[in-house]
Design an enzyme around this catalytic site. Structure first.
Site, short mmCIF file in Angstrom:
data_model
loop_
_atom_site.label_atom_id
_atom_site.label_comp_id
_atom_site.label_asym_id
_atom_site.label_seq_id
_atom_site.Cartn_x
_atom_site.Cartn_y
_atom_site.Cartn_z
CD GLU A 1 18.15 9.77 25.68
OE1 GLU A 1 17.49 8.89 25.10
OE2 GLU A 1 19.29 9.58 26.15
CD GLU B 1 19.52 8.96 30.54
OE1 GLU B 1 19.85 8.04 29.78
OE2 GLU B 1 18.40 9.48 30.52
#
Ligand code: GAL
Length: 710
Positions: free
Chosen positions: A176, A333
């Site tokens: 991320e 995710e």
């Protein structure tokens, strides 16, 4: 028929129009021929006996892909330059023996303690000058040469060791980018920012002109005097700030590219990805980033406070597919139940995880992954849900995890099919960075709120949406919606004009076409570059007071937040203000141009008001709202030999899909399929473009009825 899922395949449905169609996937994970299922796996938190249990449970749940090593730098390189891969060798061997493929992380989102001790200048400095310390996780400064050197080295070492391992399916660089912090205001950042500015502007004169430094006496006479836009006594130069946002996205991307290239040299043919947060992380421009990854992947977490969080999920999924250029993507995710970082971490109820997973799949995800495999006992995320929760394998969650794995295993033929859309919503990170700064005409202007409101309306109308950059080719779309187009370049304006002239329908919401790429007001006034396409300009903004409402002369139409003093240059007035500062003036306009039309709305309409506005625009565009029952989500994927329709019922009433098709779970052909309340389903209409649905009489949903497996 009553089933709690119906995944149907239409055979011989090739007559469907496919505007915006993208070619089928090029480059998926090598050797993977089914939907991927799994999650982040952090076995370094557990003794090795647990690894054996994990792998057995993974096989039971149909897990075929796990992401490993994402936060393991401190274990893999316990001292600078000393590597320990022994435990990872054993993990590779174990997973390989069970036929589970590996998505290998580079651990560079979490540099070890020794790194920050040896290189304290690599720590992130906030805008206010606070230096962020070790003991959590998070990026070092993207501008630090030491971070760049050592993160590239660990990536290269991993690639040398595992780059050709038969279990390796993909590389997962970093984690991320842009979160939890993105901007860094260190001295190294200022120096790198200056280098970036020199490349962009060439000379100081050009920079001074672009930044408008004559204002407030900010003219620069030396490059050395320019720094990152740290905290200042009053508002910072907005163009400096905008450029720093561009710089930050580029600096983070350079970190990714350095790792990726080191990996590619040692691991030929293995795709490299990094997990995006489309829609949730504002600091990276994914239109630029998506070109640099081999496969787009995304993380998504429901906003627990939002009871209709499934609409936000759909929006994130559509944005991900759009930045992926329409190709299948990886849901890297999501969560089996509650997270641990929202104010109130509402647990998912029975069936909700499956609905979420199939919504992502319907919108183009070919991999359904979770954070994380086994719940952590220690550390900051011990209250986060997992595939194997603290309650173990007798739990509801584990049962649902197994059931979802089995279901996905039956959907292999969907792999590689693509989603097409008739509608595009314009999305431009640079425009959002500029709009989100201080000293805008009203603090109630929120690009996020407007995009979400228009998206919600389109979702309720059953229209599948792509997101598009304002300079992208829009010709495949019947309708283009611009809910928040504050920054519009001359090129984008010309693109929109050409789109409408060629027959497109455009809907533009207020505060649009205001500034150019330097955040300077367009020569010619507010909206000047859109004057020809909209047939109007804006003489003066007339923002409203907190809570103030204005009425339009169409029944029930109310606006708030904003009105404009509009000057017409050919547009027709569709609705006028009855009251407020713009009383008697145009509120909604329509301008015919060439073969198309362009609509402008100058106030904030709620979802019902938007139904009226968009309803008219749909007519211009030749679109029809699907008139599906409320909260029924239906999306179509086009395959080479068949079409698939995923229907997910988020509502309280069952619905029947009047479509013949094959249920992929049962293999049975049915003339119609019931989609129970709170359940997903997938169907494909034969001739009509949209499935017809029949409402079931309203029944109260009893708790646990929706797909509960206990
Ligand atoms: C993600 C992150 C994961 C985990 C997860 C929890 O943003 O990538 O490592 O922290 O959030 O929801």
């Amino acid at each position: 028929m009553k089933s709690d899922t119906a995944m149907l395949s239409l055979r011989g449905g090739a007559d469907l129009p496919t505007p915006g169609a993208q070619s089928a996937t090029t480059g998926w994970l090598p050797g993977v021929t089914s939907i991927c299922y799994g999650g982040d796996y952090n076995p370094e938190q557990w003794p090795e006996e647990v690894w054996e249990q994990d792998v057995a449970l993974m096989s039971e749940a149909g897990v075929n892909l796990v992401s490993i090593g994402i936060f393991a730098w401190g274990l893999l390189e316990p001292r600078e330059g000393e590597f320990d891969f022994v435990w990872l060798d054993r993990l590779f061997a174990l997973l390989h023996s069970a036929g589970i493929r590996i998505d290998l992380g580079t651990p560079t989102a979490s540099p070890p303690a020794w790194f920050f001790h040896s290189y304290p200048d690599a720590r992130v400095v906030t805008r206010e000058g606070t230096v962020l310390g070790f003991g959590s996780r998070g990026m070092a400064s993207p501008s630090s040469a030491d971070y760049r050197r050592l993160s590239t080295r660990i990536a290269r070492e991993l690639a040398r060791r595992y780059g050709r391992h038969p279990a390796l399916a993909m590389w997962h660089v970093h984690n991320e980018y842009g979160a939890p912090v993105s901007e860094c205001y260190s001295a190294a950042s200022s120096a790198a920012f200056r280098t970036w500015l020199r490349a962009r502007y060439g000379t100081l004169d050009v920079l001074n002109a672009a930044w408008g430094t004559a204002f407030w006496g900010q003219t620069y006479g030396s490059w050395e005097h320019i720094s990152a836009p740290s905290a200042t006594p009053s508002v910072i130069n907005p163009t400096q700030r905008l450029d720093f946002s561009r710089y930050t996205s580029d600096a983070l991307l350079a970190c990714f590219v350095a790792e990726r290239d080191a990996i590619r040299a040692e691991s030929p043919g293995i795709p490299v990805t990094t997990n995006f947060m489309a829609g949730a992380c504002p600091s990276v421009d994914l239109w630029r980033w998506a070109r640099e990854v081999d496969i787009v992947s995304n993380d998504h977490y429901l906003t627990a406070a939002d009871r209709r969080g499934h609409v936000g999920l759909a929006m994130a999924a559509d944005l991900t597919r759009s930045v992926a250029g329409g190709r299948p993507w990886i849901l890297m995710e999501h969560s089996t139940s509650g997270v641990n970082w929202q104010p109130r971490n509402v647990a998912k109820r029975a069936g909700e995880m499956r609905r979420n997973a199939l919504s992502h799949l319907g919108r183009g995800a070919d991999a359904i992954m979770f954070f994380q495999w086994r719940a952590s006992r220690s550390g900051a995320e011990k209250f986060h849900s997992a595939m194997v929760p603290h309650a173990g394998t007798t739990s509801r969650i584990w049962t649902e995890v197994r059931e979802l794995g089995a279901e996905l295993g039956q959907l292999a033929e969907v792999l590689g099919s693509t989603v097409t859309a008739d509608v595009a919503v314009l999305w431009d990170w640079e425009s959002f960075w500029a709009q989100d700064q201080e000293w805008r005409p009203s603090e109630d202007l929120s690009h996020r709120e407007r995009v979400a409101a228009f998206y919600d309306r389109l979702w309720r109308d059953g229209l599948t949406v792509d997101f598009a950059h304002p300079e992208a080719d829009l010709s495949a779309y019947r309708l283009v919606v611009a809910p928040a187009a504050y920054l519009v370049t001359a090129r984008a304006a010309e693109n929109l004009r050409r789109y409408v002239e060629g027959g497109g329908t455009l809907v533009v919401s207020y505060f649009a076409g205001i500034v150019d790429e330097n955040d300077a007001v367009h020569d010619g006034g507010f909206g000047a570059p859109l004057r020809e396409v909209l047939g109007l300009t804006v003489e003066e903004f007339l923002p409203l007071r907190d809570g103030e409402q204005v009425h339009l002369d169409l029944p029930g139409m109310v606006g708030d937040v904003w009105t404009d003093d509009i000057v017409l240059h050919g547009a027709q007035v569709v609705a006028r203000y009855v009251d407020g500062p713009a009383a008697g003036q145009p509120a909604i306009t329509r301008n015919g141009l060439g073969a198309g039309s362009a609509w402008y709305v100058s106030t904030r309409l709620d979802v019902d008001g938007l139904a009226v506005l968009l309803g008219s625009a749909y007519q211009d565009a030749g679109l029809e709202p699907s008139r599906l029952p409320a909260e029924l989500e239906v999306v179509r994927r086009h395959g080479e030999h068949a079409d698939y329709v995923v229907a997910v019922n988020h509502g309280d009433d069952a619905a029947v899909l009047l479509q013949a098709g094959v249920d992929l779970r049962t293999g049975r052909e049915r003339p119609e399929h019931e989609v129970p309340a709170g359940a997903p389903s997938c169907s494909a209409p034969r001739a009509p473009r949209r499935p017809r649905l029949r409402r079931r009489p309203r029944t109260r949903r009893s708790p646990g009825r929706a797909g509960s497996s206990r």
